[in-house]
Design a protein around this motif. Structure first.
Motif, PDB file in Angstrom:
ATOM      1  N   ALA A  37       0.891  -1.487   0.079  1.00  0.00           N
ATOM      2  CA  ALA A  37       0.058  -0.158  -0.110  1.00  0.00           C
ATOM      3  C   ALA A  37       0.780   1.447   0.169  1.00  0.00           C
ATOM      4  N   LYS A  38       0.146   2.658  -0.846  1.00  0.00           N
ATOM      5  CA  LYS A  38       1.012   3.522  -0.585  1.00  0.00           C
ATOM      6  C   LYS A  38       0.825   4.532   0.231  1.00  0.00           C
ATOM      7  N   PRO A  39       1.624   4.747   0.936  1.00  0.00           N
ATOM      8  CA  PRO A  39       1.689   5.700   2.123  1.00  0.00           C
ATOM      9  C   PRO A  39       1.508   7.541   1.457  1.00  0.00           C
ATOM     10  N   ASP A  40       0.704   7.597   2.520  1.00  0.00           N
ATOM     11  CA  ASP A  40      -0.085   8.996   1.920  1.00  0.00           C
ATOM     12  C   ASP A  40       1.062   9.748   2.008  1.00  0.00           C
ATOM     13  N   VAL A  41       1.153  11.366   1.713  1.00  0.00           N
ATOM     14  CA  VAL A  41       2.086  12.214   0.861  1.00  0.00           C
ATOM     15  C   VAL A  41       1.814  13.702   2.304  1.00  0.00           C
TER      16      VAL A  41
END
Length: 397
Positions: A37-41
């Motif tokens: 899963a991509k982390p938030d920015v």
């Protein structure tokens, strides 16, 4: 048969160990976790432009497996650079810039699985770079044996001043580079002839940035070491009392042995700065004084009565009452141990620096003097007594 079995089992064991090592290597090189899963920015990015850099402050994403924030950018066309800051802080410094133009920084949040977030872009506009500030501060005048260079480095950045000579046919001759991180400097490039020469100076940094080159025609002053056989003691009222049966004249008897005895040694009971006065025997425009410290144990130079902070004065008319009337301050100097280690600890670099002598530069263009006075403001024990092996004095031929 038994021998064949042993070879077989040994081979199986070695194969197993190789497989185990390979697995361990893969495990060590693998991401800490396996979350795709991509982390938030990052958000709320604020920019504080600095000299050749910018400090970015932001709000970290709430992703639980966040590991670090990465910045990707170019410091000049085609030259990429990265900066990383852990999740323990919300700030990241991007540096290495020379241009004051706008630069685009791309920020990523990176997870423990080495998965990047979507990119977030921010524009910075660095202030004038450290090397440009040093370059603009350069003051170049004729010195003894070469050009005298003064500069300021208020950022205390590691910089390199690159001197060259532009010869009559257009060829460029390189001179010894000046590496410095001090807040200011006063350096003379010696070894040059006393003829008009076109010197050039450029400043660079560890990022491969370079300033323009400034050129200046300079005719250096000729320089020579003064004849020590003409030196003489010239005690004045208020000068230091000598201890242990020693004499000021030991400072020019030619014995440079670091642990020599006897050597000059003024009283250790003094409660105010100590002075000694010397008649050079000739009147010359003076360029520098080199003081050679003494070591009692053959090991440590930065101790006891070796001078640490001192002044050198000059005159042609010494005041009979011992005051500093008629005297001109030639230079002040504070010796800095290269390693910065505490008393009693000295590196090979520290020793080499002491053995070559501690040089005090005088300002070019001062009038000629015959008498010098050394005033010790502090030795390495924070008292006022003086000891040393030799001095050398240089000036005009």
């Amino acid at each position: 048969m038994k021998k064949i079995k042993n070879i077989f089992f040994t081979s199986i064991i070695n194969l197993g160990l190789m497989m185990l090592n390979g697995c361990q290597s893969d495990m060590l090189n693998a991401p800490i976790e396996n979350n795709t899963a991509k982390p938030d920015v990052v958000t709320n990015i604020k920019v504080e432009n600095k000299s050749g850099a910018a400090l970015l402050t932001y709000t970290l994403p709430s992703s639980e497996d966040l590991l670090y924030i990465k910045a990707e950018y170019e410091i000049r066309p085609g030259v990429k650079r990265e900066a990383i800051s852990t999740f323990y802080t919300n700030q990241l410094l991007v540096d290495g810039f020379h241009s004051t133009n706008e630069h685009m920084i791309t920020l990523y949040a990176v997870s423990r699985s080495e998965i990047k977030s979507d990119p977030v872009k921010v524009t910075i506009k660095p202030l004038k770079s450290p090397i440009q500030r040093v370059f603009e501060s350069l003051a170049i005048i004729p010195g003894f044996g070469g050009p005298n260079i003064k500069f300021e480095n208020k950022d205390r950045a590691p910089v390199v001043i690159i001197p060259i000579i532009k010869e009559s046919q257009g060829q460029i001759k390189s001179l010894e580079k000046i590496y410095t991180q001090t807040s200011s400097g006063n350096i003379t490039l010696r070894g040059q002839e006393a003829i008009e020469t076109n010197f050039g100076f450029t400043v660079s940094d560890k990022f491969g940035n370079f300033t323009d080159t400034v050129y200046k025609n300079i005719t250096p002053y000729s320089e020579a070491k003064l004849d020590r056989t003409k030196f003489a003691e010239f005690p004045l009222p208020g000068d230091a009392a000598l201890a242990y049966g020693t004499f000021v004249r030991y400072l020019w008897d030619g014995n440079y042995t670091g642990a020599r005895w006897p050597c000059i040694f003024t009283t250790e009971a003094a409660s105010t700065p100590q002075t000694i006065t010397i008649d050079l025997g000739v009147t010359k425009a003076l360029s520098r004084l080199i003081y050679f410290p003494r070591t009692e144990d053959g090991t440590n130079f930065y101790r006891r009565a070796c001078m640490k902070t001192f002044e050198v004065w000059g005159t042609n008319n010494p005041s009979s009452n011992g005051s500093f009337d008629n005297w001109t301050l030639l230079a002040s100097n504070t010796i800095v141990k290269p390693s910065g280690l505490p008393s009693g600890q000295e590196t090979a670099e520290d020793k080499a620096y002491a053995e070559q002598g501690w040089s005090t530069e005088f300002e070019p263009g001062l009038p000629p003097f015959r008498y010098i006075r050394i005033k010790n403001l502090k030795n390495w024990e924070n008292t006022f007594s003086i000891m040393g092996t030799q001095i050398e004095v240089y000036g005009s031929k």
